[in-house]
Design an enzyme around this catalytic site. Sequence first.
Site, PDB file in Angstrom:
ATOM      1  N   ASP A 176       0.696  -1.407  -0.123  1.00 20.14           N
ATOM      2  CA  ASP A 176      -0.066  -0.107   0.120  1.00 20.14           C
ATOM      3  C   ASP A 176       1.076   1.442  -0.209  1.00 20.14           C
ATOM      4  OD1 ASP A 176      -1.297   2.024   0.656  1.00 20.14           O
ATOM      5  OD2 ASP A 176      -2.721   1.422   1.390  1.00 20.14           O
ATOM      6  N   HIS A 177       0.922   1.763  -1.271  1.00 17.79           N
ATOM      7  CA  HIS A 177       1.634   2.876  -1.189  1.00 17.79           C
ATOM      8  C   HIS A 177       2.186   4.004  -0.496  1.00 17.79           C
ATOM      9  CE1 HIS A 177      -0.634   4.960  -3.601  1.00 17.79           C
ATOM     10  NE2 HIS A 177       0.132   5.935  -3.663  1.00 17.79           N
ATOM     11  N   HIS A 183      -5.866   2.176   1.357  1.00 16.63           N
ATOM     12  CA  HIS A 183      -4.994   4.069   1.556  1.00 16.63           C
ATOM     13  C   HIS A 183      -6.316   4.733   2.814  1.00 16.63           C
ATOM     14  CE1 HIS A 183      -3.536   3.711  -1.657  1.00 16.63           C
ATOM     15  NE2 HIS A 183      -4.131   4.151  -2.966  1.00 16.63           N
TER      16      HIS A 183
HETATM   17  C1  BG6 Z   1      -4.051   4.552  -6.408  1.00 17.70           C
HETATM   18  C2  BG6 Z   1      -5.601   4.412  -7.111  1.00 17.70           C
HETATM   19  O1  BG6 Z   1      -3.605   3.557  -5.413  1.00 17.70           O
HETATM   20  O2  BG6 Z   1      -3.263   5.737  -5.422  1.00 17.70           O
HETATM   21  C3  BG6 Z   1      -5.056   6.382  -7.940  1.00 17.70           C
HETATM   22  O3  BG6 Z   1      -5.361   3.611  -7.606  1.00 17.70           O
HETATM   23  C4  BG6 Z   1      -4.701   7.066  -6.780  1.00 17.70           C
HETATM   24  O4  BG6 Z   1      -6.333   6.156  -8.348  1.00 17.70           O
HETATM   25  C5  BG6 Z   1      -3.336   6.985  -6.168  1.00 17.70           C
HETATM   26  O5  BG6 Z   1      -4.986   8.509  -7.454  1.00 17.70           O
HETATM   27  C6  BG6 Z   1      -3.239   8.152  -4.560  1.00 17.70           C
HETATM   28  O6  BG6 Z   1      -2.512   8.026  -4.668  1.00 17.70           O
HETATM   29  P1  BG6 Z   1      -0.948   9.275  -4.210  1.00 17.70           P
HETATM   30  O7  BG6 Z   1       0.174   9.130  -3.910  1.00 17.70           O
HETATM   31  O8  BG6 Z   1      -0.851  10.258  -5.550  1.00 17.70           O
HETATM   32  O9  BG6 Z   1      -1.837  10.006  -3.087  1.00 17.70           O
END
Ligand code: BG6
Length: 515
Positions: free
Chosen positions: A200-201, A263
């Site tokens: 989960d980045h 997230h």
């Molecule tokens: C991803 C989603 O996990 O996270 C995307 O699939 C979203 O739809 C993105 O745009 C948002 O990540 P960040 O790091 O730009 O907030």
Amino acid sequence: MIESDRHPFLEGLSKHRGAPPTIIVIFGASGDLTTRKLVPAIYNLSYDNLLPANFTLIGFGRNPISDEEFANIANDSVKNYSRRDLNTNVWEKIHSNIQYHSGGYDDFNAFKTLAEKIDKIQSKNGQDSQILFYLSTPPSVFEPILRNLGESGLSSRNLHTRLASKVIIEKPFGRDLKSAQDLNNIMGSKFEESQVFRIDHYLGKETVQDLLVQRFANNIFEPIWNRQYVESVQITVAEELGVGSRGGYYDKSGALRDMIQNHTMQLLSLIAMEPPVSLHPESIRDEKVKVLRAIQPLNLDGDHSDVVRAHYSEGLIGGKKVDGYLQEKNIPNDSITETFAALRLSINNWRWKGVPFYMRSGKRMARRVSEIAVQFKKPPGILFTEGNRFDVASNTMVVRIQPDEGITMLLNSKIPGLETRTQPVKMHFGYATTFGSNTPEAYERLILDAMIGDSTLFIRGDETEASWKIITPILDYWSDCGRQGLESYVSGSWGPLASDRLLWDKSHEWRRSGP
Ligand code: BG6
């Protein structure tokens, strides 16, 4: 590392220098994630001398291209997406260790020949390597890839290498509880849980990792971090972007699956968890999963529903007209997929009983901001609110996850002058001002952690299931309702009015702007 590039983050990573020799196989080598994130992350790890001496990247994909063609694609992706410019010396170091393997994900032969390639690399190095399988593919092919990894012996220790292999997978981990359980079972039949790294980045973001430090390395917060002092908690993950070129994927997913299930639920677990007994990955993940398990089932219908869904109509973003969701590419014009979801949650435990946790996430919103706002109860209004002339504001701690990463406390202060008048003021800490900018990207940290086997920042199987247990009844209910109850919001706004109503029971309001 170049001296001007020194950054406290990198100094803290010195423990990672012990990653064993590694072969990373990326399934989905020509995909967007590989191009935009994975290859630039590997390049930057090399730039910082954080890759092991024996390191090979094998791109696995269906396109029949050569090693050199894949290396050229990788070179372009560094040029276009790396946070640092391409440095020829650094590039040369990894260039010779980039290979490509062409094949179908359900083609057993392609895995047999992959195993031979891996054996060859190891005998050339004169050393065993750990093999990291990165599933950067649509979830529909997870199953054949895992099956073939098992059948070709690539997932077992001692057949091709004495070191344990690892598998990294990207969300979505299933579409609902049942499919998440199925995926965990397939995964568990080929790999031990300790070999599985679910990304989960958001957990790779510095500000998210700092949540635990802020909470447990500062003694001033813990005594007030509970239902006695906290009025409510708001989690917002808002984006300006629409679905762009990802319509095909997004329309089958929606905001609840794409953002909330993973997230924002992760942010909630970190902000609400009990202190872990140690920093051991399992201690932290044990506490996170307990929070998810304590969330009460949601009210789904009627005036007191805890959930809102909507999709965007046309509007203005940054002064420019943008299309509505139904006009986007690859979106059916009768789609009922939500691009915005808001939830009101109650955590049924000793610490949080009675404190509402609000969360919302949407595309095409007023601006890009991810933040957690912990709003404290107001002091008794006996001193400074005389004659209702001044209303003291609630103290609020705002953790800005991105952009302009920082933490702000809202306090009340006396306006200088003869009269005693109060005004909310801000006490602010900005990461960039204190620690400098150009912080490594989440994927650098996560790939490195997977290489050394530290699973703290990855999601455990039971965590995904606990989160799906909350989300699946909402999905089922929405699917039964069809279009009924689906709201709309103007692009560039803060979402539908119905999401404001979620907070009215307690006279709360969503935060509209930055701290
Ligand atoms: C991803 C989603 O996990 O996270 C995307 O699939 C979203 O739809 C993105 O745009 C948002 O990540 P960040 O790091 O730009 O907030």
